[in-house]
Design a protein around this motif. Structure first.
Motif, PDB file in Angstrom:
ATOM      1  N   ARG A  45       0.825  -1.220   0.000  1.00  0.00           N
ATOM      2  CA  ARG A  45       0.000   0.000   0.000  1.00  0.00           C
ATOM      3  C   ARG A  45       0.851   1.259   0.000  1.00  0.00           C
ATOM      4  NH1 ARG A  45      -3.741  -0.741  -2.559  1.00  0.00           N
ATOM      5  NH2 ARG A  45      -2.272  -2.325  -3.271  1.00  0.00           N
TER       6      ARG A  45
ATOM      7  N   ALA B 115       1.301   4.531   4.111  1.00  0.00           N
ATOM      8  CA  ALA B 115       0.399   3.579   4.744  1.00  0.00           C
ATOM      9  C   ALA B 115       1.152   2.678   5.716  1.00  0.00           C
ATOM     10  CB  ALA B 115      -0.301   2.735   3.681  1.00  0.00           C
TER      11      ALA B 115
ATOM     12  N   LYS C 153       2.522   4.889   8.892  1.00  0.00           N
ATOM     13  CA  LYS C 153       1.446   5.413   9.736  1.00  0.00           C
ATOM     14  C   LYS C 153       0.756   4.291  10.497  1.00  0.00           C
ATOM     15  CE  LYS C 153       0.206   9.830   7.609  1.00  0.00           C
ATOM     16  NZ  LYS C 153      -0.885  10.636   7.008  1.00  0.00           N
ATOM     17  N   THR C 154       0.622   3.133   9.844  1.00  0.00           N
ATOM     18  CA  THR C 154      -0.005   2.000  10.510  1.00  0.00           C
ATOM     19  C   THR C 154       0.910   1.422  11.578  1.00  0.00           C
ATOM     20  OG1 THR C 154      -1.263   1.493   8.512  1.00  0.00           O
ATOM     21  CG2 THR C 154      -1.105  -0.256  10.161  1.00  0.00           C
TER      22      THR C 154
ATOM     23  N   ASP D 241      -4.800   1.822  14.169  1.00  0.00           N
ATOM     24  CA  ASP D 241      -6.112   2.322  13.771  1.00  0.00           C
ATOM     25  C   ASP D 241      -6.073   3.051  12.427  1.00  0.00           C
ATOM     26  OD1 ASP D 241      -7.966   1.398  15.615  1.00  0.00           O
ATOM     27  OD2 ASP D 241      -7.580   3.019  17.047  1.00  0.00           O
ATOM     28  N   ASN D 242      -4.877   3.377  11.942  1.00  0.00           N
ATOM     29  CA  ASN D 242      -4.765   3.998  10.623  1.00  0.00           C
ATOM     30  C   ASN D 242      -5.312   3.084   9.526  1.00  0.00           C
ATOM     31  OD1 ASN D 242      -3.530   6.144   8.776  1.00  0.00           O
ATOM     32  ND2 ASN D 242      -2.549   4.288   8.001  1.00  0.00           N
TER      33      ASN D 242
ATOM     34  N   VAL E  82      -8.066   1.909   9.271  1.00  0.00           N
ATOM     35  CA  VAL E  82      -9.444   2.252   8.943  1.00  0.00           C
ATOM     36  C   VAL E  82      -9.521   3.051   7.640  1.00  0.00           C
ATOM     37  CG1 VAL E  82      -9.633   4.487  10.136  1.00  0.00           C
ATOM     38  CG2 VAL E  82     -11.630   2.945  10.028  1.00  0.00           C
ATOM     39  N   ASN E  83      -8.414   3.710   7.285  1.00  0.00           N
ATOM     40  CA  ASN E  83      -8.367   4.483   6.041  1.00  0.00           C
ATOM     41  C   ASN E  83      -7.965   3.639   4.825  1.00  0.00           C
ATOM     42  OD1 ASN E  83      -8.843   7.015   7.431  1.00  0.00           O
ATOM     43  ND2 ASN E  83      -6.726   6.876   8.155  1.00  0.00           N
ATOM     44  N   LEU E  84      -7.617   2.381   5.064  1.00  0.00           N
ATOM     45  CA  LEU E  84      -7.104   1.536   3.986  1.00  0.00           C
ATOM     46  C   LEU E  84      -8.012   0.365   3.636  1.00  0.00           C
ATOM     47  CD1 LEU E  84      -3.387   1.255   5.230  1.00  0.00           C
ATOM     48  CD2 LEU E  84      -4.301   2.870   3.559  1.00  0.00           C
TER      49      LEU E  84
ATOM     50  N   ASN F 108     -15.579  -1.516   4.556  1.00  0.00           N
ATOM     51  CA  ASN F 108     -16.505  -1.302   5.670  1.00  0.00           C
ATOM     52  C   ASN F 108     -16.972  -2.584   6.336  1.00  0.00           C
ATOM     53  OD1 ASN F 108     -16.582   1.564   5.436  1.00  0.00           O
ATOM     54  ND2 ASN F 108     -17.904   1.337   3.626  1.00  0.00           N
TER      55      ASN F 108
ATOM     56  N   LYS G  99     -15.499  -0.698  14.726  1.00  0.00           N
ATOM     57  CA  LYS G  99     -16.044  -0.822  13.378  1.00  0.00           C
ATOM     58  C   LYS G  99     -16.192  -2.272  12.919  1.00  0.00           C
ATOM     59  CE  LYS G  99     -15.456   0.899   8.666  1.00  0.00           C
ATOM     60  NZ  LYS G  99     -14.705   1.806   7.783  1.00  0.00           N
TER      61      LYS G  99
END
Length: 232
Positions: free
Chosen positions: A140, A144, A147-148, A153-154, A156-158, A161, A228
Motif C-alpha cells: 500500500r 500507509a 502510519k499503521t 487504527d490507521n 481504517v483508512n485503507l 466497511n 467498526k
C-alpha cells in the motif's frame, strides 16, 4: 571486330561473376545482421561474478517502485505483474536488494499491535495469514506502512466497511520471480544470510498485549478498528 566483341563479352562475364560474389557476401552479412536482431538473452550468472549479498535496495528507490505500481494498477494481480516487470529492469543485485528490503520491512512490522489489528479487521478470520497481511500493508506504500506502524487504527483508512482478511501473498514473490526470469537462478542462492539476519528465522518471540478470549484487550490496542469491525 570479332576480337573487339570477344573482349566486350569477356568483360561483361567478369562483371557478372564479381557482382554475384559481392551479392553473396552482402547476403551473408545481412543474414548475420538479421540474426543478431533478436531478444537479448537472459543474464547467465555462470558468466558473471556475483557474490552473495546482504545489501538492501535503497529505501527511497524501493518505495518509488511501490508507488508507481499503485498509480498504474488497480488490483493485486496487475500490481504483481507490474512489479515483476519493473524489477526485471534492474540489475540482479538490485533485485536481490528489493527482496531484502521487503524482508526487513516484514521483520520490522512483526509486532503484537499489528497482529491484533489484522485479527480485528478480519473479525478473527486472519489468524494464520499475518505474514501476507504485512505484505499487503507494504504494497500500500510508504505512508500507509509507517502510519499503521505508529497507530494500527490507521488501517481504517485503507480497508473496506466489512470485516475482511487482507493479504497479498504474491507480493513477497515478485523479486524471486524477477530474479529467476533474469538469470534462471534462485534468489536465495545469492543472499548472504550470515550478514542479513532480519528474516523470519530471527523473528522475536512476541509478548502479546491482547487476548482473543478478552475482547477488551483488543479494543485497547485499536479502539477505532474494534468498534467498526468486531462483531462477535
Amino acid at each position: 571486330m570479332r576480337h573487339h566483341y570477344f573482349f566486350i563479352s569477356f568483360f561483361l562475364l567478369l562483371s557478372v561473376v564479381d557482382y554475384s560474389q559481392n551479392s553473396n557476401v552482402k547476403s551473408d552479412e545481412l543474414l548475420t545482421s538479421t540474426d543478431s536482431i533478436e531478444a537479448a538473452p537472459r543474464i547467465n550468472l555462470d558468466s558473471i561474478h556475483l557474490d552473495p549479498t546482504s545489501e538492501m535496495l535503497d529505501e527511497e528507490s524501493y518505495w518509488k517502485i511501490i508507488e508507481s505500481s499503485l498509480k498504474e494498477t488497480t488490483n493485486q494481480e496487475d500490481q504483481e505483474i507490474f512489479l515483476t516487470a519493473e524489477l526485471e529492469k534492474l540489475s540482479p543485485k538490485e533485485v536481490i536488494g528489493f527482496r531484502l528490503r521487503t524482508d526487513k520491512l516484514l521483520f520490522d512490522s512483526y509486532t503484537s499491535n499489528l497482529w491484533c489489528a489484522n485479527y480485528v479487521i478480519s473479525n478473527g478470520a486472519a489468524d494464520d495469514s499475518f505474514d501476507y497481511f504485512r505484505c499487503w500493508l507494504i504494497s500500500r506504500g510508504k505512508e500507509a506502512y509507517y502510519k499503521t506502524q505508529e497507530n494500527p487504527d490507521n488501517l481504517v483508512n485503507l480497508v473496506g466497511n466489512e470485516p475482511q482478511a487482507y493479504d497479498f501473498e504474491g507480493f513477497w514473490y515478485v523479486a524471486n520471480n524477477a530474479f529467476k526470469n533474469l538469470t534462471h537462478k534462485e534468489v536465495e542462492s545469492y543472499v548472504d544470510y550470515e550478514k542479513f539476519t532480519t528474516t523470519d528465522v530471527h523473528y522475536p518471540i512476541l509478548e502479546f498485549n491482547w487476548n482473543v478470549d478478552d475482547p477488551k484487550t483488543m479494543e485497547k490496542v485499536c479502539p477505532v478498528l474494534f468498534k467498526k469491525f468486531w462483531k462477535k
